[in-house]
Design a protein around this motif. Structure first.
Motif, mmCIF file in Angstrom:
data_model
loop_
_atom_site.group_PDB
_atom_site.id
_atom_site.type_symbol
_atom_site.label_atom_id
_atom_site.label_comp_id
_atom_site.label_asym_id
_atom_site.label_seq_id
_atom_site.Cartn_x
_atom_site.Cartn_y
_atom_site.Cartn_z
ATOM 1 N N ILE A 4 -51.435 -45.954 43.729
ATOM 2 C CA ILE A 4 -50.779 -45.418 42.522
ATOM 3 C C ILE A 4 -49.285 -45.225 42.783
ATOM 4 N N ASP A 5 -48.931 -44.727 43.944
ATOM 5 C CA ASP A 5 -47.519 -44.518 44.276
ATOM 6 C C ASP A 5 -46.748 -45.838 44.221
ATOM 7 N N TYR A 6 -47.336 -46.902 44.763
ATOM 8 C CA TYR A 6 -46.658 -48.202 44.736
ATOM 9 C C TYR A 6 -46.584 -48.762 43.318
ATOM 10 N N ILE A 7 -47.640 -48.565 42.558
ATOM 11 C CA ILE A 7 -47.637 -49.036 41.173
ATOM 12 C C ILE A 7 -46.546 -48.338 40.372
ATOM 13 N N GLU A 8 -46.349 -47.064 40.612
ATOM 14 C CA GLU A 8 -45.365 -46.299 39.847
ATOM 15 C C GLU A 8 -43.963 -46.339 40.455
ATOM 16 N N ASP A 9 -43.822 -46.894 41.645
ATOM 17 C CA ASP A 9 -42.526 -47.002 42.314
ATOM 18 C C ASP A 9 -41.651 -48.027 41.596
ATOM 19 N N ASN A 47 -49.573 -42.949 32.551
ATOM 20 C CA ASN A 47 -48.306 -42.293 32.228
ATOM 21 C C ASN A 47 -47.275 -43.334 31.801
ATOM 22 N N ASP A 48 -46.100 -42.856 31.411
ATOM 23 C CA ASP A 48 -45.032 -43.742 30.952
ATOM 24 C C ASP A 48 -44.528 -44.667 32.060
ATOM 25 N N ASN A 49 -44.557 -44.196 33.314
ATOM 26 C CA ASN A 49 -44.114 -45.043 34.431
ATOM 27 C C ASN A 49 -44.972 -46.297 34.548
ATOM 28 N N LYS A 53 -43.773 -50.101 33.891
ATOM 29 C CA LYS A 53 -43.967 -51.087 34.959
ATOM 30 C C LYS A 53 -44.657 -52.330 34.409
ATOM 31 N N MET A 54 -45.684 -52.146 33.581
ATOM 32 C CA MET A 54 -46.395 -53.289 33.031
ATOM 33 C C MET A 54 -45.504 -54.100 32.097
ATOM 34 N N ILE A 55 -44.645 -53.443 31.359
ATOM 35 C CA ILE A 55 -43.693 -54.155 30.501
ATOM 36 C C ILE A 55 -42.766 -55.007 31.369
#
Length: 149
Positions: A4-9, A47-49, A53-55
């Motif tokens: 999750i940390d890497y995905i949201e980084d 969350n918004d992060n 990230k997906m955008i």
């Protein structure tokens, strides 16, 4: 750091090297979504992060496939409503060197020289190899044509 940390980084856009962090079926779904997926309005992000990230990942995928991506293509692929939001996001991606290119306001598009790459599935490698071979043959043919002149 966790998956999750890497995905949201905001500095991490390739995830294959973190595959060892996948421990559960939920992790696998999340990993596949961010490593290989694109925006999907039916998915609820935590969350918004994650949504941002997906955008960004979706835009990068569009940029990998074309040298010119229209704002309309980005709007449809990312489910964005505002042209101003798209332009702001593109400016950010260019400033962060995730995309090397320029925005053409008159044509409403992004001209791409290059961009960072996304993760590649093993199943995509044969097609990539084929594309490289086609490119090689074109260059070889062009070289032969130039020698004749």
């Amino acid at each position: 750091m966790s998956l999750i940390d890497y995905i949201e980084d905001d500095q991490t856009y390739q995830f294959t090297k973190y595959m060892h962090l996948v421990k559960t079926e939920e992790d696998k779904i999340l990993f596949d979504r961010f490593a290989y997926g694109v925006c999907n309005p039916q998915i609820k992000y935590r969350n918004d992060n994650q949504q941002k990230k997906m955008i960004i990942l979706t835009i990068l995928q569009l940029c990998q496939r074309s040298k010119c991506v229209t704002f309309d293509q980005i709007q449809k692929a990312c489910y964005l409503n505002s042209r101003a939001d798209i332009e702001s996001l593109l400016i950010d991606l260019i400033q962060r060197d995730l995309i090397i290119g320029s925005i053409d306001d008159q044509k409403g598009c992004l001209n791409i020289q290059r961009c960072i790459s996304r993760d590649v599935r093993q199943s995509d490698i044969p097609d990539m190899k084929n594309q490289i071979e086609i490119m090689y043959k074109r260059v070889k043919h062009l070289k032969e044509q130039l020698k004749k002149q």
